[in-house]
Write an enzyme that holds these catalytic residues in place. Structure first.
Site, PDB file in Angstrom:
ATOM      1  N   ASN A  31       0.820  -1.218   0.000  1.00 19.54           N
ATOM      2  CA  ASN A  31       0.000   0.000   0.000  1.00 19.54           C
ATOM      3  C   ASN A  31       0.853   1.266   0.000  1.00 19.54           C
ATOM      4  OD1 ASN A  31       0.973   0.382   2.611  1.00 19.54           O
ATOM      5  ND2 ASN A  31      -0.935  -0.145   3.631  1.00 19.54           N
ATOM      6  N   ASP A  32       2.118   1.142  -0.382  1.00 21.74           N
ATOM      7  CA  ASP A  32       3.024   2.298  -0.341  1.00 21.74           C
ATOM      8  C   ASP A  32       2.462   3.490  -1.112  1.00 21.74           C
ATOM      9  OD1 ASP A  32       4.875   1.068   1.236  1.00 21.74           O
ATOM     10  OD2 ASP A  32       6.314   0.653  -0.363  1.00 21.74           O
ATOM     11  N   ASP A 276      -4.696  20.014  17.714  1.00 19.19           N
ATOM     12  CA  ASP A 276      -3.630  20.796  17.096  1.00 19.19           C
ATOM     13  C   ASP A 276      -3.930  22.293  17.186  1.00 19.19           C
ATOM     14  OD1 ASP A 276      -1.197  20.885  15.420  1.00 19.19           O
ATOM     15  OD2 ASP A 276      -2.555  21.668  13.891  1.00 19.19           O
ATOM     16  N   GLU A 305      -2.669  21.499  22.184  1.00 18.71           N
ATOM     17  CA  GLU A 305      -1.371  22.079  21.847  1.00 18.71           C
ATOM     18  C   GLU A 305      -1.468  23.586  22.084  1.00 18.71           C
ATOM     19  OE1 GLU A 305       1.879  22.451  18.221  1.00 18.71           O
ATOM     20  OE2 GLU A 305      -0.261  22.519  17.772  1.00 18.71           O
ATOM     21  N   HIS A 376       7.414  15.895  17.639  1.00 19.07           N
ATOM     22  CA  HIS A 376       7.567  16.050  16.185  1.00 19.07           C
ATOM     23  C   HIS A 376       7.835  17.500  15.800  1.00 19.07           C
ATOM     24  CE1 HIS A 376       3.458  17.201  17.024  1.00 19.07           C
ATOM     25  NE2 HIS A 376       3.337  17.706  15.814  1.00 19.07           N
ATOM     26  N   ASP A 377       7.708  18.424  16.741  1.00 17.29           N
ATOM     27  CA  ASP A 377       7.929  19.847  16.486  1.00 17.29           C
ATOM     28  C   ASP A 377       9.121  20.395  17.261  1.00 17.29           C
ATOM     29  OD1 ASP A 377       5.967  20.453  14.609  1.00 17.29           O
ATOM     30  OD2 ASP A 377       4.416  20.702  16.130  1.00 17.29           O
ATOM     31  N   ARG A 457      12.038  13.648  12.400  1.00 18.34           N
ATOM     32  CA  ARG A 457      11.039  12.743  11.830  1.00 18.34           C
ATOM     33  C   ARG A 457      11.692  11.664  10.965  1.00 18.34           C
ATOM     34  NH1 ARG A 457       6.521  17.411  10.144  1.00 18.34           N
ATOM     35  NH2 ARG A 457       6.460  18.392  12.211  1.00 18.34           N
TER      36      ARG A 457
END
Length: 589
Positions: A31-32, A276, A305, A376-377, A457
């Protein structure tokens, strides 16, 4: 009369694990992603040669397909897809249970062309390339009327996500999604209709449109994107927040994932949401949305957040909007005490900043705050230790920019050395023994390092894969000494040990907090965690010298569950020696 508790009981003191799905594990290469699936994502190049990027390749080295477009790493890294998917998470749930974590926070999983998926095309479908049948899912999605929930179908990717939710719950874990309610992506069905039909669109008042295509007026179509990002058109807001059209869509998607079969029993759904850029949406929306979510599941965990001062966080944490925030203020205090050299704070100042955080909100909030050391930030914890005094971390707007190699070429991207790893271990000792809900960013326990986005990441480092060394610098030049990339078993065991120590102790999970020692000269910090049936004393030595620590403690035997030693307290005092950049976790017998 006591004030009713508003935070969910299960979330108090729990250990979180954050997963960036596209980079966690490729469990199904069939499923790439395809080149066509990138359309609508930055950097808007859908014609140059492309392939799924090799999972174990040298991070900064351009692959042959990338070199053909003549662009640099920073352009090409945005086009990279590594193929992480839901099956990959399912395949590694036993890894997470062995590590000991108790709850999973997934970065966005909804249909989107980007790797990060904060540019959602929908909120009610999992990205087709995260599931087993992308083409079939696209056909099902095309048959729906997206603003009419009665027409919504369950795609193969959706059903695989439901299986993940079930498997997570079967293991006694919890799972929350990332809700990106402030904005969507340019592939969003509502935005596309507005572009096609302009002011005649049924969704014309859903988005922040600045101007329409109007030859007579001499205007062209324009809209507001989040902080100017053209890929992230924002929903329109009035005094009550997001307006009725997108609000109703958000409410329907919220219900879909919290109670998938619609039977009124939320046990088959997710356990909450991380919201978010919550600070970008007006408070009345959050108050109403909380009532909606809690009506579906009264024990839902809602975390915002909001990266700001504790004072600025207060309106979000009074019990009528959120239960917690991603606690970046915890990160800042830890960096200032443990990491900084030139601009480090004393143990007393560290204690004061922690106290301010505990006392800024209702007492129960401190027990559910997501105490993170990276995300991730942000640059990874390991790279925090390599780059002390880069910029004041508390000045987050500027630090976020400065900690990106693209903006700061002098940022040191190398693998941490032993002393820096020891500092990481010390910080995790504190994180896993302090009040709150510690959160691990995927791969920190495996030894991953990296600057801020995109370098935080990288694909997850797994013990069953062999990785190329990082032999290339960000500018494409060879690294003077290649850095080995491999799963760090010793570091994993350190995290695992600390998590299991925490889970075995009621005091560490949910106990009260009391500072015992702040020794500024010797950089010593000690505190107690206590319940009626359990008592733990934690002593931390942030100095580079071994130190003898004298502490207040109840008479009797105290077992150092971290170092395997026993200590006797007499006359209300206990003495122990703590090695440099290390700690002790003493539990009363």
């Amino acid at each position: 009369m006591s004030t009713p508790q508003f935070t969910p009981e299960w979330a108090k003191g729990i250990v979180w694990y954050q997963i960036f799905p596209e980079r966690f594990r490729n469990g199904d290469p069939s499923n790439d992603p395809t080149l066509a699936s990138l359309e609508g994502a930055y950097p808007r190049d859908h014609t140059s040669p492309w392939q799924v990027h090799p999972w174990t390749s040298d991070w900064y080295q351009l692959q042959p397909y990338e070199r053909q477009n003549g662009r640099d790493f920073w352009f090409n890294v945005q086009r990279r897809r590594y193929g992480g998917n839901v099956q990959g998470i399912l395949d590694r749930l036993d890894y997470l249970t062995d590590l000991g974590v108790e709850a999973i926070y997934l970065n966005p999983v909804f249909d989107s062309p980007s790797s990060h998926k904060y540019d959602g095309a929908t909120y009610h479908h999992i990205d087709p390339h995260f599931g087993p049948d992308p083409a079939g899912d696209r056909r099902l999605i095309a048959s729906e009327t997206p603003d009419q929930p009665a027409t919504w179908l369950w795609t193969a990717a959706d059903r695989l996500m439901l299986r993940l939710i079930d498997e997570v719950h079967r293991r006694g874990l919890r799972l929350i999604f990332d809700g990106v309610w402030n904005h969507v992506g340019v592939n969003c069905w509502a935005f596309r209709d507005v572009v096609a039909n302009q002011c005649q669109s049924a969704y014309a008042d859903w988005l922040k449109v600045v101007s329409w295509d109007d030859a007579a007026a001499g205007t062209t179509f324009d809209y507001k994107g989040w902080f100017g990002a053209r890929e992230l058109p924002e929903w329109f807001q009035d005094e009550d927040g997001i307006v009725a059209g997108p609000r109703d869509y958000i409410y329907a998607a919220t219900r879909r994932w919290m109670d998938p079969d619609g039977d009124g029993d939320p046990r088959d759904g997710i356990d909450g949401w991380r919201l978010d850029v919550a600070f970008c949406v007006r408070h009345p929306f959050w108050k109403a949305w909380r009532r909606h979510a809690r009506a579906i599941n009264p024990e839902a965990y809602l975390v915002a957040e909001v990266v700001s001062t504790p004072e600025d966080e207060q309106p979000y944490l009074r019990g009528d909007e959120f239960d917690a925030t991603m606690n970046y203020n915890f990160t800042f205090a830890c960096v200032e005490f443990f990491v900084n050299r030139r601009d480090r704070i004393t143990a007393s100042a560290f204690d004061q900043r922690l106290r301010e955080l505990r006392e800024a909100h209702p007492a129960e909030v401190a027990h559910v705050m997501q105490n993170l050391l990276d995300s991730h930030d942000a640059n990874r914890l390991a790279s925090f230790t390599v780059n002390p005094d880069l910029w004041p971390a508390r000045d987050w707007h500027n630090y976020h920019r400065v900690s990106k190699v693209e903006h700061t070429p002098t940022y040191d991207t190398r693998r941490p050395v032993a002393a820096e790893r020891r500092l990481q271990r010390l910080m995790v000792i504190f994180q896993m023994t302090y009040l709150g809900a510690p959160m691990i960013y995927y791969g920190d326990e495996a030894g991953m390092w990296g600057a801020n986005d995109p370098d935080c990441r990288k694909p997850m480092v797994w013990p069953d894969l062999t990785y190329e060394p990082e032999a290339t610098l960000p500018d494409g030049q060879p690294r003077p000494q290649p850095d080995e990339v491999a799963f760090d078993r010793d570091l994993f065991d350190h995290y695992r040990t600390l998590i299991h120590i925490r889970k075995a102790s009621p005091a560490l999970r949910r106990g009260d907090y009391r500072t015992l020692l702040t020794d500024d000269a010797r950089r010593l910090f000690a505190f107690a965690r206590e319940t009626e049936e359990d008592a733990v004393v934690v002593a931390l030595n942030a100095d580079e010298l071994m130190n003898v620590v004298e502490l207040e403690a109840a008479d009797g035997t105290w077992v150092d569950v971290l170092n395997g030693e026993q200590h006797q307290a007499a006359n209300g005092r206990l003495s122990l020696t703590v090695p440099p950049l290390w700690g002790a976790i003493l539990r009363k017998q």
